[in-house]
Motif scaffolding. Structure first.
Motif, PDB file in Angstrom:
ATOM      1  N   MET A  18     -33.127 -28.703  31.976  1.00 20.30           N
ATOM      2  CA  MET A  18     -34.244 -29.627  31.792  1.00 20.30           C
ATOM      3  C   MET A  18     -34.749 -29.964  33.187  1.00 20.30           C
ATOM      4  SD  MET A  18     -33.068 -32.242  28.770  1.00 20.30           S
ATOM      5  CE  MET A  18     -31.640 -32.854  29.625  1.00 20.30           C
ATOM      6  N   TYR A  19     -36.042 -30.063  33.329  1.00 20.29           N
ATOM      7  CA  TYR A  19     -36.647 -30.405  34.609  1.00 20.29           C
ATOM      8  C   TYR A  19     -37.017 -31.879  34.591  1.00 20.29           C
ATOM      9  CZ  TYR A  19     -36.783 -25.459  35.560  1.00 20.29           C
ATOM     10  OH  TYR A  19     -36.414 -24.157  35.786  1.00 20.29           O
ATOM     11  N   GLY A  20     -36.575 -32.601  35.607  1.00 23.32           N
ATOM     12  CA  GLY A  20     -36.889 -34.017  35.716  1.00 23.32           C
ATOM     13  C   GLY A  20     -38.122 -34.231  36.567  1.00 23.32           C
ATOM     14  N   LEU A  21     -38.981 -35.119  36.123  1.00 23.74           N
ATOM     15  CA  LEU A  21     -40.191 -35.475  36.862  1.00 23.74           C
ATOM     16  C   LEU A  21     -40.139 -36.954  37.204  1.00 23.74           C
ATOM     17  CD1 LEU A  21     -42.879 -33.798  34.554  1.00 23.74           C
ATOM     18  CD2 LEU A  21     -41.871 -32.835  36.617  1.00 23.74           C
ATOM     19  N   ASP A  22     -40.723 -37.276  38.338  1.00 17.64           N
ATOM     20  CA  ASP A  22     -40.848 -38.698  38.651  1.00 17.64           C
ATOM     21  C   ASP A  22     -42.201 -39.201  38.157  1.00 17.64           C
ATOM     22  OD1 ASP A  22     -42.780 -37.927  40.524  1.00 17.64           O
ATOM     23  OD2 ASP A  22     -41.529 -38.365  42.263  1.00 17.64           O
ATOM     24  N   GLU A  23     -42.524 -40.448  38.448  1.00 17.21           N
ATOM     25  CA  GLU A  23     -43.760 -41.040  37.938  1.00 17.21           C
ATOM     26  C   GLU A  23     -45.014 -40.424  38.538  1.00 17.21           C
ATOM     27  OE1 GLU A  23     -43.406 -45.255  38.447  1.00 17.21           O
ATOM     28  OE2 GLU A  23     -42.073 -45.449  36.717  1.00 17.21           O
ATOM     29  N   GLN A  24     -44.864 -39.681  39.640  1.00 16.80           N
ATOM     30  CA  GLN A  24     -46.013 -38.997  40.244  1.00 16.80           C
ATOM     31  C   GLN A  24     -46.148 -37.560  39.734  1.00 16.80           C
ATOM     32  OE1 GLN A  24     -43.945 -41.069  42.311  1.00 16.80           O
ATOM     33  NE2 GLN A  24     -45.545 -42.546  41.786  1.00 16.80           N
ATOM     34  N   GLY A  25     -45.235 -37.133  38.865  1.00 14.54           N
ATOM     35  CA  GLY A  25     -45.290 -35.781  38.325  1.00 14.54           C
ATOM     36  C   GLY A  25     -44.586 -34.745  39.190  1.00 14.54           C
ATOM     37  N   LEU A  26     -43.878 -35.181  40.236  1.00 12.38           N
ATOM     38  CA  LEU A  26     -43.119 -34.256  41.075  1.00 12.38           C
ATOM     39  C   LEU A  26     -41.860 -33.822  40.342  1.00 12.38           C
ATOM     40  CD1 LEU A  26     -43.328 -36.137  44.486  1.00 12.38           C
ATOM     41  CD2 LEU A  26     -44.453 -33.974  43.933  1.00 12.38           C
ATOM     42  N   ILE A  27     -41.519 -32.540  40.456  1.00  8.71           N
ATOM     43  CA  ILE A  27     -40.248 -32.066  39.901  1.00  8.71           C
ATOM     44  C   ILE A  27     -39.163 -32.530  40.863  1.00  8.71           C
ATOM     45  CG2 ILE A  27     -38.878 -30.057  39.246  1.00  8.71           C
ATOM     46  CD1 ILE A  27     -41.554 -28.599  38.701  1.00  8.71           C
ATOM     47  N   THR A  28     -38.311 -33.423  40.398  1.00 11.99           N
ATOM     48  CA  THR A  28     -37.322 -34.040  41.279  1.00 11.99           C
ATOM     49  C   THR A  28     -35.924 -33.446  41.155  1.00 11.99           C
ATOM     50  OG1 THR A  28     -36.879 -35.724  39.604  1.00 11.99           O
ATOM     51  CG2 THR A  28     -38.525 -36.254  41.312  1.00 11.99           C
ATOM     52  N   HIS A  29     -35.610 -32.894  39.967  1.00  9.27           N
ATOM     53  CA  HIS A  29     -34.259 -32.372  39.765  1.00  9.27           C
ATOM     54  C   HIS A  29     -34.228 -31.489  38.529  1.00  9.27           C
ATOM     55  CE1 HIS A  29     -34.397 -35.914  37.155  1.00  9.27           C
ATOM     56  NE2 HIS A  29     -33.471 -35.315  36.433  1.00  9.27           N
ATOM     57  N   THR A  30     -33.128 -30.760  38.406  1.00 10.86           N
ATOM     58  CA  THR A  30     -32.836 -30.036  37.176  1.00 10.86           C
ATOM     59  C   THR A  30     -31.556 -30.613  36.596  1.00 10.86           C
ATOM     60  OG1 THR A  30     -31.572 -28.327  38.329  1.00 10.86           O
ATOM     61  CG2 THR A  30     -33.916 -27.881  37.920  1.00 10.86           C
ATOM     62  N   ARG A  31     -31.453 -30.514  35.293  1.00  6.91           N
ATOM     63  CA  ARG A  31     -30.227 -30.926  34.617  1.00  6.91           C
ATOM     64  C   ARG A  31     -29.751 -29.742  33.779  1.00  6.91           C
ATOM     65  NH1 ARG A  31     -29.055 -36.207  30.842  1.00  6.91           N
ATOM     66  NH2 ARG A  31     -26.813 -35.816  30.682  1.00  6.91           N
ATOM     67  N   SER A  32     -28.598 -29.238  34.115  1.00  8.89           N
ATOM     68  CA  SER A  32     -28.028 -28.065  33.459  1.00  8.89           C
ATOM     69  C   SER A  32     -27.823 -28.321  31.983  1.00  8.89           C
ATOM     70  CB  SER A  32     -26.689 -27.725  34.118  1.00  8.89           C
ATOM     71  OG  SER A  32     -26.000 -26.779  33.355  1.00  8.89           O
ATOM     72  N   LEU A  33     -28.005 -27.292  31.180  1.00  8.60           N
ATOM     73  CA  LEU A  33     -27.736 -27.380  29.746  1.00  8.60           C
ATOM     74  C   LEU A  33     -26.398 -26.727  29.410  1.00  8.60           C
ATOM     75  CD1 LEU A  33     -31.264 -26.607  28.259  1.00  8.60           C
ATOM     76  CD2 LEU A  33     -30.197 -28.811  28.711  1.00  8.60           C
ATOM     77  N   ARG A  34     -25.531 -26.635  30.409  1.00  9.05           N
ATOM     78  CA  ARG A  34     -24.218 -26.022  30.224  1.00  9.05           C
ATOM     79  C   ARG A  34     -23.124 -27.071  30.184  1.00  9.05           C
ATOM     80  NH1 ARG A  34     -22.727 -22.180  34.685  1.00  9.05           N
ATOM     81  NH2 ARG A  34     -20.874 -22.166  33.404  1.00  9.05           N
ATOM     82  N   LEU A  35     -22.106 -26.754  29.406  1.00  8.68           N
ATOM     83  CA  LEU A  35     -20.886 -27.547  29.434  1.00  8.68           C
ATOM     84  C   LEU A  35     -20.010 -26.979  30.538  1.00  8.68           C
ATOM     85  CD1 LEU A  35     -20.048 -27.829  25.642  1.00  8.68           C
ATOM     86  CD2 LEU A  35     -20.748 -29.679  27.158  1.00  8.68           C
ATOM     87  N   GLU A  36     -19.457 -27.856  31.366  1.00 11.34           N
ATOM     88  CA  GLU A  36     -18.598 -27.419  32.460  1.00 11.34           C
ATOM     89  C   GLU A  36     -17.281 -28.160  32.371  1.00 11.34           C
ATOM     90  OE1 GLU A  36     -20.650 -27.806  36.174  1.00 11.34           O
ATOM     91  OE2 GLU A  36     -22.473 -26.921  35.347  1.00 11.34           O
ATOM     92  N   LEU A  37     -16.224 -27.391  32.463  1.00  9.67           N
ATOM     93  CA  LEU A  37     -14.886 -27.958  32.417  1.00  9.67           C
ATOM     94  C   LEU A  37     -14.427 -28.200  33.850  1.00  9.67           C
ATOM     95  CD1 LEU A  37     -12.448 -28.745  30.692  1.00  9.67           C
ATOM     96  CD2 LEU A  37     -11.679 -26.367  30.857  1.00  9.67           C
ATOM     97  N   THR A  38     -14.198 -29.479  34.171  1.00  9.67           N
ATOM     98  CA  THR A  38     -13.648 -29.820  35.475  1.00  9.67           C
ATOM     99  C   THR A  38     -12.143 -29.983  35.313  1.00  9.67           C
ATOM    100  OG1 THR A  38     -13.830 -32.214  35.206  1.00  9.67           O
ATOM    101  CG2 THR A  38     -15.796 -31.058  36.044  1.00  9.67           C
ATOM    102  N   ARG A  39     -11.457 -30.348  36.368  1.00 11.61           N
ATOM    103  CA  ARG A  39     -10.004 -30.531  36.271  1.00 11.61           C
ATOM    104  C   ARG A  39      -9.620 -31.636  35.300  1.00 11.61           C
ATOM    105  NH1 ARG A  39      -7.513 -30.111  42.325  1.00 11.61           N
ATOM    106  NH2 ARG A  39      -8.000 -27.909  42.622  1.00 11.61           N
ATOM    107  N   THR A  40     -10.490 -32.635  35.204  1.00 10.08           N
ATOM    108  CA  THR A  40     -10.103 -33.809  34.421  1.00 10.08           C
ATOM    109  C   THR A  40     -10.892 -34.003  33.131  1.00 10.08           C
ATOM    110  OG1 THR A  40     -11.638 -35.159  35.726  1.00 10.08           O
ATOM    111  CG2 THR A  40      -9.328 -35.061  36.464  1.00 10.08           C
ATOM    112  N   ARG A  41     -12.050 -33.350  33.001  1.00 10.56           N
ATOM    113  CA  ARG A  41     -12.839 -33.620  31.793  1.00 10.56           C
ATOM    114  C   ARG A  41     -13.878 -32.529  31.568  1.00 10.56           C
ATOM    115  NH1 ARG A  41     -17.880 -36.470  32.753  1.00 10.56           N
ATOM    116  NH2 ARG A  41     -18.258 -36.542  34.976  1.00 10.56           N
TER     117      ARG A  41
END
Length: 195
Positions: free
Chosen positions: A115-138
């Protein structure tokens, strides 16, 4: 209790969007070029399969399209290489090319499955992965990465690697053609006994 994220202020973003169009256009152009280059590289796998299967282009394209994931296509190439490439150095070179392609695939998937995140000015500020990731703890979902200058440089580097890989694959194909055991050169299987 509302567990949903706040609804974006679409009207405000759309009103501010013309002023931030250059940034979005630059980011989307990089993503588009990555997808374009990656797709061209993946389609070259048809010719790799054609040579490894000792078939024609149409047959190889049928096999390619029947295998509906990149992972399945790479697995088939690996197996066919083990069976039909007699020159071990050539087989290792093919494996290295497929490893490079696989690394590019992981990076390309990052932009196709987020998912692409936009701020209030319409700038693409970040991406958010659509994957599940297993870390050491969760188990975590939705790793966020900023769309900053470092990320844009990573995308530019990926694009250069995809272009280099394309040229390297084209250079490799003629060598693969001469190094593949054809049907006529394979030992024939013993005839099955009839009852």
């Amino acid at each position: 209790m509302n567990r949903l994220p706040p609804r974006p202020d679409f009207e405000k973003i759309e009103a501010a969007a013309p002023a931030s169009a250059d940034q979005r256009t630059a980011v989307l152009a990089l993503i588009g070029n990555i997808v374009f280059s990656w797709s061209n590289n993946e389609s070259l796998l048809i010719y790799v399969m054609m040579l490894l299967l000792d078939s024609d282009e149409t047959t190889a394209a049928i096999v390619f399209s029947t295998l509906n994931t990149t992972r399945a296509r790479l697995d088939l190439i690996e197996r066919l290489s083990r069976a039909n490439v007699t020159d071990r150095a050539l087989a290792k070179e093919l494996a290295r090319l497929m490893e490079r392609f696989n690394a590019c695939t992981r990076a390309r998937n990052e932009f196709n499955h987020c998912m692409y995140g936009l701020d209030e000015q319409g700038l693409i500020t970040h991406t958010r992965s659509l994957r599940l990731e297993l870390t050491r703890t969760r188990l975590q979902w939705g790793t966020e990465r900023p769309m900053d200058e470092t990320r844009l440089q990573e995308m530019t580097t990926l694009l250069r690697e995809l272009r280099a890989l394309n040229r390297d694959l084209w250079e490799f194909l003629p060598r693969l053609q001469t190094g593949v055991r054809t049907l006529s050169s394979r030992p024939s299987a013993p005839a099955a006994a009839r009852p």
